[in-house]
Write an enzyme that holds these catalytic residues in place. Structure first.
Site, PDB file in Angstrom:
ATOM      1  N   HIS A  72       7.594  -4.367  -1.389  1.00 36.77           N
ATOM      2  CA  HIS A  72       6.143  -4.504  -1.430  1.00 36.77           C
ATOM      3  C   HIS A  72       5.612  -3.962  -2.751  1.00 36.77           C
ATOM      4  O   HIS A  72       5.922  -2.853  -3.144  1.00 36.77           O
ATOM      5  CB  HIS A  72       5.494  -3.742  -0.270  1.00 36.77           C
ATOM      6  CG  HIS A  72       5.546  -4.484   1.025  1.00 36.77           C
ATOM      7  ND1 HIS A  72       4.884  -4.083   2.155  1.00 36.77           N
ATOM      8  CD2 HIS A  72       6.174  -5.644   1.361  1.00 36.77           C
ATOM      9  CE1 HIS A  72       5.097  -4.950   3.137  1.00 36.77           C
ATOM     10  NE2 HIS A  72       5.890  -5.898   2.675  1.00 36.77           N
ATOM     11  N   TYR A 201      -3.915  -0.147   5.476  1.00 37.47           N
ATOM     12  CA  TYR A 201      -4.399   1.163   5.943  1.00 37.47           C
ATOM     13  C   TYR A 201      -5.899   1.013   6.137  1.00 37.47           C
ATOM     14  O   TYR A 201      -6.611   0.722   5.171  1.00 37.47           O
ATOM     15  CB  TYR A 201      -4.126   2.245   4.896  1.00 37.47           C
ATOM     16  CG  TYR A 201      -2.661   2.616   4.734  1.00 37.47           C
ATOM     17  CD1 TYR A 201      -1.787   1.821   4.008  1.00 37.47           C
ATOM     18  CD2 TYR A 201      -2.171   3.785   5.305  1.00 37.47           C
ATOM     19  CE1 TYR A 201      -0.453   2.165   3.858  1.00 37.47           C
ATOM     20  CE2 TYR A 201      -0.829   4.152   5.157  1.00 37.47           C
ATOM     21  CZ  TYR A 201       0.016   3.341   4.444  1.00 37.47           C
ATOM     22  OH  TYR A 201       1.332   3.693   4.301  1.00 37.47           O
ATOM     23  N   PRO A 293       2.230  11.260   8.763  1.00 43.51           N
ATOM     24  CA  PRO A 293       2.863  10.031   8.277  1.00 43.51           C
ATOM     25  C   PRO A 293       1.992   9.165   7.356  1.00 43.51           C
ATOM     26  O   PRO A 293       2.494   8.179   6.812  1.00 43.51           O
ATOM     27  CB  PRO A 293       3.206   9.269   9.559  1.00 43.51           C
ATOM     28  CG  PRO A 293       2.308   9.831  10.597  1.00 43.51           C
ATOM     29  CD  PRO A 293       2.031  11.246  10.220  1.00 43.51           C
ATOM     30  N   LYS A 297       5.867   9.724   3.666  1.00 45.59           N
ATOM     31  CA  LYS A 297       6.700  10.594   2.839  1.00 45.59           C
ATOM     32  C   LYS A 297       7.824  11.334   3.571  1.00 45.59           C
ATOM     33  O   LYS A 297       8.732  11.865   2.927  1.00 45.59           O
ATOM     34  CB  LYS A 297       5.807  11.644   2.149  1.00 45.59           C
ATOM     35  CG  LYS A 297       4.904  11.071   1.072  1.00 45.59           C
ATOM     36  CD  LYS A 297       5.674  10.801  -0.202  1.00 45.59           C
ATOM     37  CE  LYS A 297       4.958   9.859  -1.121  1.00 45.59           C
ATOM     38  NZ  LYS A 297       5.414   8.458  -1.043  1.00 45.59           N
ATOM     39  N   TYR A 385       2.209   7.263  -3.962  1.00 47.70           N
ATOM     40  CA  TYR A 385       2.716   6.436  -2.855  1.00 47.70           C
ATOM     41  C   TYR A 385       4.120   5.908  -3.168  1.00 47.70           C
ATOM     42  O   TYR A 385       5.001   5.919  -2.303  1.00 47.70           O
ATOM     43  CB  TYR A 385       1.753   5.277  -2.567  1.00 47.70           C
ATOM     44  CG  TYR A 385       2.050   4.571  -1.264  1.00 47.70           C
ATOM     45  CD1 TYR A 385       1.476   4.990  -0.066  1.00 47.70           C
ATOM     46  CD2 TYR A 385       2.938   3.489  -1.222  1.00 47.70           C
ATOM     47  CE1 TYR A 385       1.756   4.357   1.133  1.00 47.70           C
ATOM     48  CE2 TYR A 385       3.234   2.855  -0.024  1.00 47.70           C
ATOM     49  CZ  TYR A 385       2.639   3.287   1.154  1.00 47.70           C
ATOM     50  OH  TYR A 385       2.946   2.659   2.343  1.00 47.70           O
TER      51      TYR A 385
END
Ligand code: RFL
Ligand code: PHB
Length: 390
Positions: A72, A201, A293, A297, A385
């Site tokens: 991704h 998200y 979460p 990570k 990220y």
């Protein structure tokens, strides 16, 4: 019996460590409390940083991951139904993440370890650690009612948050830091097509939601729920309905429903224990730290810890150099705290705390607004990220 390294726990940290040592010719034994079946069916994380992918490649256990993992380039952040794209690849000079379930990674590591003659004792009960301050520590455990003892040079406690490793460290040397959040994540696995090409998200006045995936036919979705909600409160219909609401009117139809085959509620917590070493005992992964979460990570931190620890053990065994081992706690903890910060920040920014009409609530809205409208803000999100460098 004597082995150079005893590893407690066959989660991602313990398995990867034993592989990393094996490829450098260092033997280890893994003691795992649960059965192989149990370990291989635990559903957890899904996003791998390229550092984690690189470690899987280094130990030669990357064939299925390369074939089935999905790269991704970015993520979506949806705010009250309006979707923004974070193009991580262009923001970070080409870095991406890989979608590959922790369950699959664990299966691959166990199969490869056993195929190479590795020693994993499943069903090892009442593991206790001894003489960790001496230069000949040992472990004791029971299997099928028989007691076993092993001496070793070093013990790696990769035994998760509830493990015995951290509990063996003297209380007066251990300092812990903790934040517990007033909500949990209800997660489902379902046989359905992903909602979008990348993860969504969603920050919504009804609460946070996340649309993730495991493959083109299996999705992993979550919604923020009050911490005391019970799984019985959430029928499949209620879950799908709530998820659609949190994506907003325009995106609701992105959600493809399908048979739900796993549903559970996980609490959210931030936790760090310092130091990560005592005598000849070293902590790695969830044994030393927990992240909520939201930043994806947890598994990746377990991987970076064992990268540092394996490098230090190799220097000790191959070059008789203790420097890296002596510095392990400090080196690993520095990266851990950056991931703790990022996970706390993502969690704070994207969830609802029930205080939207207070100063804190308004600041949270302003932060999200700022991050999504600023190149610098998006770059900060993206580089954390995809994972900070080792
Ligand atoms: P693990 O995977 O917990 O493995 C520890 C292993 O040690 C064994 N063990 C013992 N063995 C012998 N003797 C004892 N006394 C023992 N005590 C424990 C356990 O049976 C287990 O096999 O730790 P590790 O290797 O450090 O890996 C860490 C990751 O598993 C963890 O950070 C992530 O999965 C966290 N996490 C998530 N992370 C994400 O990035 N995204 C997610 O969606 C996500 N979902 C989750 C999660 C963790 C969860 N937990 C801990 C309950 C969902 C859940 C439910
Ligand atoms: C998951 O797919 O389980 C997942 C993905 C991203 C997260 C957390 C969990 O931040």
């Amino acid at each position: 019996m004597h082995v150079p390294v005893v590893i407690i726990g066959s989660g991602p940290a313990g398995l990867l460590l034993s592989h990393l040592l094996h490829v450098r010719g260092i033997d280890s034994v893994i003691l795992e409390r649960k059965s192989r079946d149990y370990v291989e069916s635990r559903i957890r994380a899904g996003v791998l940083e390229m550092g984690t992918v690189g470690l899987m490649r280094d130990v030669g256990v990357d064939a299925r991951m390369n074939a089935e993992g999905i790269l991704h380039d970015g993520i979506y952040i949806s705010v009250e139904g309006k979707r923004h794209h974070i193009d991580m690849k262009s923001l970070t000079g080409g870095q991406t993440v890989m979608i590959y379930g922790q369950t699959e990674l664990t299966k691959d590591l166990i199969a490869a370890r056993l195929a190479h003659g590795g020693d994993i004792v499943f069903g090892a009960e009442d593991v206790s650690l001894h003489d960790v301050e001496s230069d000949r520590p040992g472990v004791r455990y029971f299997k099928d009612g028989t007691e076993y003892r092993i001496t070793c040079d070093y013990i790696a406690a990769c035994d998760g948050y509830h493990g015995v490793g951290r509990q063996t460290m003297p209380k007066e040397t251990l300092k812990t830091f903790e934040r517990v959040y007033p909500f949990g994540w209800l997660g489902v696995l379902a046989k359905a097509r992903p909602a979008a090409d990348e993860l969504i998200y969603a920050s919504h006045s009804r609460g946070f939601a996340l649309c993730s995936m495991r493959s083109q036919t299996v999705v992993r979705h979550y919604v923020q729920v009050p911490i005391d909600d019970k799984i019985e409160d959430w029928s499949d219909d209620r879950f799908w309905h709530e998820l659609r609401l949190r994506l907003g009117a325009e995106d609701a139809d992105l959600v493809n429903e399908g048979e739900v085959f796993e549903k559970s509620i996980a609490p959210l917590r931030s936790f760090v224990a310092e130091p990560m070493a005592h005598g000849r005992l070293f902590l790695a992964g969830d044994a030393a730290h927990i992240v909520p979460p939201t930043g994806a990570k947890g598994l990746n931190l377990a991987a970076s810890d064992v990268h540092y620890l394996s490098r230090a053990l190799v220097a000790r065994f191959k070059d008789n150099d203790d420097t890296l081992l002596a510095g392990y706690g400090v080196t690993a903890t520095a990266r851990v705290w950056k991931a703790e910060r990022f996970s706390w920040w993502m969690t704070s920014m994207l969830h609802r705390f029930g205080d939207e009409n207070s100063f804190d609530g308004r600041v949270r809205q302003a932060e999200l607004d700022y991050v999504l409208s600023s190149q610098a803000g998006k770059t900060m999100l993206a580089e954390n990220y995809v994972g900070l460098p080792y």
